[in-house]
Design a protein around this motif. Structure first.
Motif, mmCIF file in Angstrom:
data_model
loop_
_atom_site.group_PDB
_atom_site.id
_atom_site.type_symbol
_atom_site.label_atom_id
_atom_site.label_comp_id
_atom_site.label_asym_id
_atom_site.label_seq_id
_atom_site.Cartn_x
_atom_site.Cartn_y
_atom_site.Cartn_z
ATOM 1 N N GLY A 74 103.014 44.314 -73.432
ATOM 2 C CA GLY A 74 102.453 44.895 -74.641
ATOM 3 C C GLY A 74 103.570 45.398 -75.550
ATOM 4 O O GLY A 74 104.574 44.732 -75.750
ATOM 5 N N LYS A 75 103.428 46.606 -76.081
ATOM 6 C CA LYS A 75 104.435 47.142 -76.989
ATOM 7 C C LYS A 75 105.713 47.476 -76.228
ATOM 8 O O LYS A 75 105.679 48.014 -75.124
ATOM 9 C CB LYS A 75 103.921 48.384 -77.700
ATOM 10 C CG LYS A 75 104.838 48.844 -78.830
ATOM 11 C CD LYS A 75 104.176 49.905 -79.684
ATOM 12 C CE LYS A 75 105.063 50.271 -80.864
ATOM 13 N NZ LYS A 75 104.424 51.281 -81.756
ATOM 14 N N LYS A 76 106.854 47.136 -76.825
ATOM 15 C CA LYS A 76 108.155 47.346 -76.182
ATOM 16 C C LYS A 76 109.089 48.009 -77.187
ATOM 17 O O LYS A 76 109.186 47.566 -78.337
ATOM 18 C CB LYS A 76 108.717 45.998 -75.731
ATOM 19 C CG LYS A 76 109.874 46.086 -74.754
ATOM 20 C CD LYS A 76 110.252 44.703 -74.284
ATOM 21 C CE LYS A 76 111.310 44.737 -73.197
ATOM 22 N NZ LYS A 76 110.768 45.259 -71.935
ATOM 23 N N ILE A 77 109.767 49.052 -76.759
ATOM 24 C CA ILE A 77 110.718 49.760 -77.625
ATOM 25 C C ILE A 77 112.096 49.685 -76.992
ATOM 26 O O ILE A 77 112.288 50.020 -75.821
ATOM 27 C CB ILE A 77 110.295 51.221 -77.840
ATOM 28 C CG1 ILE A 77 108.953 51.272 -78.588
ATOM 29 C CG2 ILE A 77 111.367 51.976 -78.617
ATOM 30 C CD1 ILE A 77 108.408 52.664 -78.769
ATOM 31 N N ILE A 78 113.059 49.221 -77.800
ATOM 32 C CA ILE A 78 114.442 49.076 -77.359
ATOM 33 C C ILE A 78 115.325 49.992 -78.204
ATOM 34 O O ILE A 78 115.157 50.080 -79.425
ATOM 35 C CB ILE A 78 114.915 47.609 -77.525
ATOM 36 C CG1 ILE A 78 114.100 46.675 -76.631
ATOM 37 C CG2 ILE A 78 116.407 47.476 -77.233
ATOM 38 C CD1 ILE A 78 114.306 46.866 -75.157
ATOM 39 N N HIS A 79 116.268 50.649 -77.556
ATOM 40 C CA HIS A 79 117.239 51.486 -78.267
ATOM 41 C C HIS A 79 118.585 50.768 -78.214
ATOM 42 O O HIS A 79 119.355 50.941 -77.261
ATOM 43 C CB HIS A 79 117.314 52.873 -77.631
ATOM 44 C CG HIS A 79 116.015 53.612 -77.647
ATOM 45 N ND1 HIS A 79 115.610 54.370 -78.727
ATOM 46 C CD2 HIS A 79 115.012 53.682 -76.731
ATOM 47 C CE1 HIS A 79 114.424 54.898 -78.475
ATOM 48 N NE2 HIS A 79 114.045 54.489 -77.264
ATOM 49 N N HIS A 80 118.859 49.982 -79.234
ATOM 50 C CA HIS A 80 120.085 49.180 -79.254
ATOM 51 C C HIS A 80 121.248 50.037 -79.745
ATOM 52 O O HIS A 80 121.111 50.788 -80.728
ATOM 53 C CB HIS A 80 119.901 47.956 -80.158
ATOM 54 C CG HIS A 80 120.991 46.958 -80.029
ATOM 55 N ND1 HIS A 80 122.085 46.931 -80.875
ATOM 56 C CD2 HIS A 80 121.178 45.941 -79.144
ATOM 57 C CE1 HIS A 80 122.877 45.941 -80.523
ATOM 58 N NE2 HIS A 80 122.358 45.328 -79.476
ATOM 59 N N PRO A 81 122.422 49.932 -79.116
ATOM 60 C CA PRO A 81 123.548 50.792 -79.510
ATOM 61 C C PRO A 81 124.006 50.588 -80.944
ATOM 62 O O PRO A 81 124.533 51.525 -81.566
ATOM 63 C CB PRO A 81 124.652 50.410 -78.517
ATOM 64 C CG PRO A 81 124.234 49.100 -77.931
ATOM 65 C CD PRO A 81 122.750 49.084 -77.957
#
Length: 280
Positions: free
Chosen positions: A230-237
């Motif tokens: 489903g929904k995916k949140i990524i914290h990219h540097p």
């Protein structure tokens, strides 16, 4: 209603066996020919002989009788009729028997057409996993976001191993790491049922038990799950917070391959951020 459905299944099983028998010649089966035959294919008695079962038992199957047949008998019939993998699976489904565990797994191949499909996803990170949850294909933005798959060792491209052992993955997911890890592990457990006892799987499970405290705690729970997150949140540097909706499907050319596409959400600036990463 159930009796009607069961009767239709038995008729389908009977017809399937008759058609497979009709296409076989004695020469193909390694049997001597005895002059001209009135009908093409093998006789029921010949199939029974090749399968090592009684003629009556095989005849009842072709008559659509409601009898219980073991997986061992189905294996013998499949060998006698020289069924391919798809036909064998069809036979087991019609007979309401669990398909036998797969021994090993052939190396997955990404076709040029599938690779072009991945590349055409542009700012949507897309990748392909096999049944071991190895990443076996990807597009450029997936490699930029999740790590350089091109240079990773094979073990690092296993998404379960990487999820539980890589600090980079924890950094990308942050507070959502546990939910992702549990989901990935449940997928892995569901696939493991088809390969239980296979050395590759048992080796990886042993290594994960030694490498990860969370894996040791969660593996005994036997959670199983299939489907996208489903929904995916990524914290990219470099790009910051990225939001996706996940789409996943099995390829028609190879049912062992699953394509996953992380589509940027429409209500944010994820597309612009990903476009900038691609241009850099």
């Amino acid at each position: 209603m159930w009796e009607k459905a069961d009767g239709e299944r038995l008729r389908e099983l009977a017809q399937f066996l008759r058609t497979r028998r009709a296409r076989m010649t004695p020469e193909q089966a390694g049997l001597p020919t005895e002059g001209r035959r009135r009908t093409p294919g093998l006789r029921r008695s010949e199939v029974a002989l090749l399968a090592g079962i009684s003629v009556d038992w095989y005849t009842w199957l072709e008559q659509g009788r409601n009898i219980q047949v073991s997986s061992q008998v189905l294996e013998s019939i499949a060998r006698a009729l020289q069924l391919d993998a798809d036909e064998k699976k069809h036979l087991f489904l019609l007979a309401l028997q669990q398909y036998p565990p797969v021994s090993g797994e052939a190396a997955a191949e990404i076709t040029p057409a599938l690779q072009r499909f991945l590349d055409l996803q542009g700012t949507s990170p897309a990748y392909v996993t096999d049944q071991r949850l190895n990443i076996v294909g990807w597009n450029r933005i997936a490699s930029i976001i999740y790590g350089e798959y091109e240079t990773m060792p094979a073990r690092e491209r296993n998404s379960v191993w990487r999820t539980f052992t890589s600090p980079d993955v924890r950094g990308l997911l942050q507070e959502r790491w546990e939910a992702h890890a549990r989901h990935r592990l449940a997928q892995f457990r569901a696939n493991y049922a088809k390969f239980a006892g296979d050395p590759w799987w048992t080796d990886l499970i042993g290594e994960l038990n030694r490498a990860s405290e969370e894996f040791r705690a969660w593996w005994p729970r036997h959670d199983v799950l299939n489907g996208p997150e489903g929904k995916k949140i990524i914290h990219h540097p470099a790009a910051g917070r990225l939001e996706f909706e996940q789409v996943s499907f099995v390829t028609s050319d190879d049912p062992g391959l699953t394509v996953t596409i992380n589509v940027p959400t429409a209500d944010g600036d994820t597309v612009a951020k990903l476009g900038k990463l691609l241009r850099e």
